[in-house]
Design an enzyme around this catalytic site. Structure first.
Site, PDB file in Angstrom:
ATOM      1  N   ASP A  90       0.856  -1.180   0.000  1.00 37.90           N
ATOM      2  CA  ASP A  90       0.000   0.000   0.000  1.00 37.90           C
ATOM      3  C   ASP A  90       0.896   1.236   0.000  1.00 37.90           C
ATOM      4  OD1 ASP A  90      -2.392   1.621   0.476  1.00 37.90           O
ATOM      5  OD2 ASP A  90      -1.646   1.808   2.528  1.00 37.90           O
ATOM      6  N   ASP A 121      -0.355   5.249   0.801  1.00 34.86           N
ATOM      7  CA  ASP A 121      -0.650   6.245   1.838  1.00 34.86           C
ATOM      8  C   ASP A 121      -0.696   5.608   3.223  1.00 34.86           C
ATOM      9  OD1 ASP A 121      -0.854   7.895  -0.305  1.00 34.86           O
ATOM     10  OD2 ASP A 121      -2.962   8.401  -0.041  1.00 34.86           O
ATOM     11  N   ASP A 124      -1.925  -0.633   5.892  1.00 40.12           N
ATOM     12  CA  ASP A 124      -2.313  -0.029   7.178  1.00 40.12           C
ATOM     13  C   ASP A 124      -3.805   0.182   7.342  1.00 40.12           C
ATOM     14  OD1 ASP A 124      -2.522   2.166   5.296  1.00 40.12           O
ATOM     15  OD2 ASP A 124      -2.478   3.508   7.019  1.00 40.12           O
TER      16      ASP A 124
END
Length: 285
Positions: A33, A35, A228
């Site tokens: 991922d 961001d 996250d």
């Protein structure tokens, strides 16, 4: 927790039954991922992860970016990171091959069809939300902290729509059910909800790419995924090893039925430390 999981990883990779020593070592492939994971949540910098990124380049370990960002956004970052691998965009709704953009692979509905359905539901049911189709470039920049130049790229969508939900939770569930009836799903990201096809998802894209990515000679891939947010969960569950980066929003993914490492720091600092630790374990063959 991280140390225990890394020890488990090393045991399972390098301690073969019967004392076999000629079994080829699996080759790493990493899906990440952006961001809040490889990129800092606030300033979008990846510099804290530079030591691990350099090691991956030196060892020619494929790094696959897997994000809610658009192809236009990721193309720029892809060049900055000196990557040549495919990348996954818009929460797994599309896979882009930088050497041949025309061979991109998409899952589900194109943006024009998707956004028409989303806006039709809003008119019919009176849902209160705003999406990137409603925002100006300046408003996207204000909502995200992106520069005007990058916000312009974020508006160039192909197959998903980020939403800022301004209604109550009961209406959110009603909206989610309406989307399901139209072959769409609602994913929760770090900043926005994302509408994508129910055929899409980061896990779906990861599995598809592993099936079509050239395998290392006489070896197999050992996939590691880092994320996250809740929209990363399917990616984490599809990998051999899941790395959960602490979330700024507190909305951490909770992958099931997979070996998990929990990074101890947020964003690129946690990403860098965990990837370096994993590479160190692979060196202990």
């Amino acid at each position: 927790m991280a140390g225990t999981c890394l020890a488990y990883l090393h045991h399972n990779l390098f301690n073969y039954p019967g004392g076999e020593t000629n079994v080829p070592q699996p080759q790493l492939i990493i899906f990440t991922d952006l961001d809040g994971t490889l990129l800092d949540h606030y300033n979008y910098s990846w510099q804290a992860a530079n030591p691990a990124l350099k090691l991956l380049r030196e060892r020619q370990i494929p790094l696959i970016l897997c994000t809610s960002k658009t192809a236009a956004e990721v193309s720029k970052l892809h060049q900055e990171l000196k990557l040549t691998t495919p990348f996954i965009v818009e929460n797994g709704a599309g896979i882009i091959f930088p050497e041949n953009m025309s061979s991109a692979h998409f899952f589900g509905k194109p943006y024009s069809e998707l956004i028409n359905l989303v806006q039709q539901l809003r008119r019919q049911k009176g849902y209160r939300f705003q999406g990137f189709a409603d925002f100006s470039v300046a408003e996207i920049a204000a909502e995200t902290g992106l520069s005007i130049a990058v916000a312009t790229l974020a508006k160039q969508r192909l197959c998903s729509e980020p939403l800022r939900w301004d209604d109550n939770l009961m209406k959110l569930e009603e909206f989610r059910n309406d989307l399901t009836r139209h072959g769409l799903q609602l994913l929760r990201g770090g900043r926005f909800y994302h509408v994508v096809s129910d055929r899409a998802g980061k896990g779906t894209a990861l599995r598809w790419l592993l099936e079509h990515y050239p395998s290392p000679e006489n070896n197999c891939w050992y996939s590691v995924a880092l994320g996250d947010g809740p929209n990363d969960q399917s990616m984490l569950e599809a990998a051999d090893l899941a790395v959960v980066i602490p979330s700024v929003s507190g909305l951490a993914p909770k992958p099931q039925n997979v070996t998990i490492i929990h990074a101890t720091e947020q964003g690129p600092k946690g990403w860098n430390q965990t990837v370096c630790d994993i590479l160190q374990q692979f060196d202990k063959e």
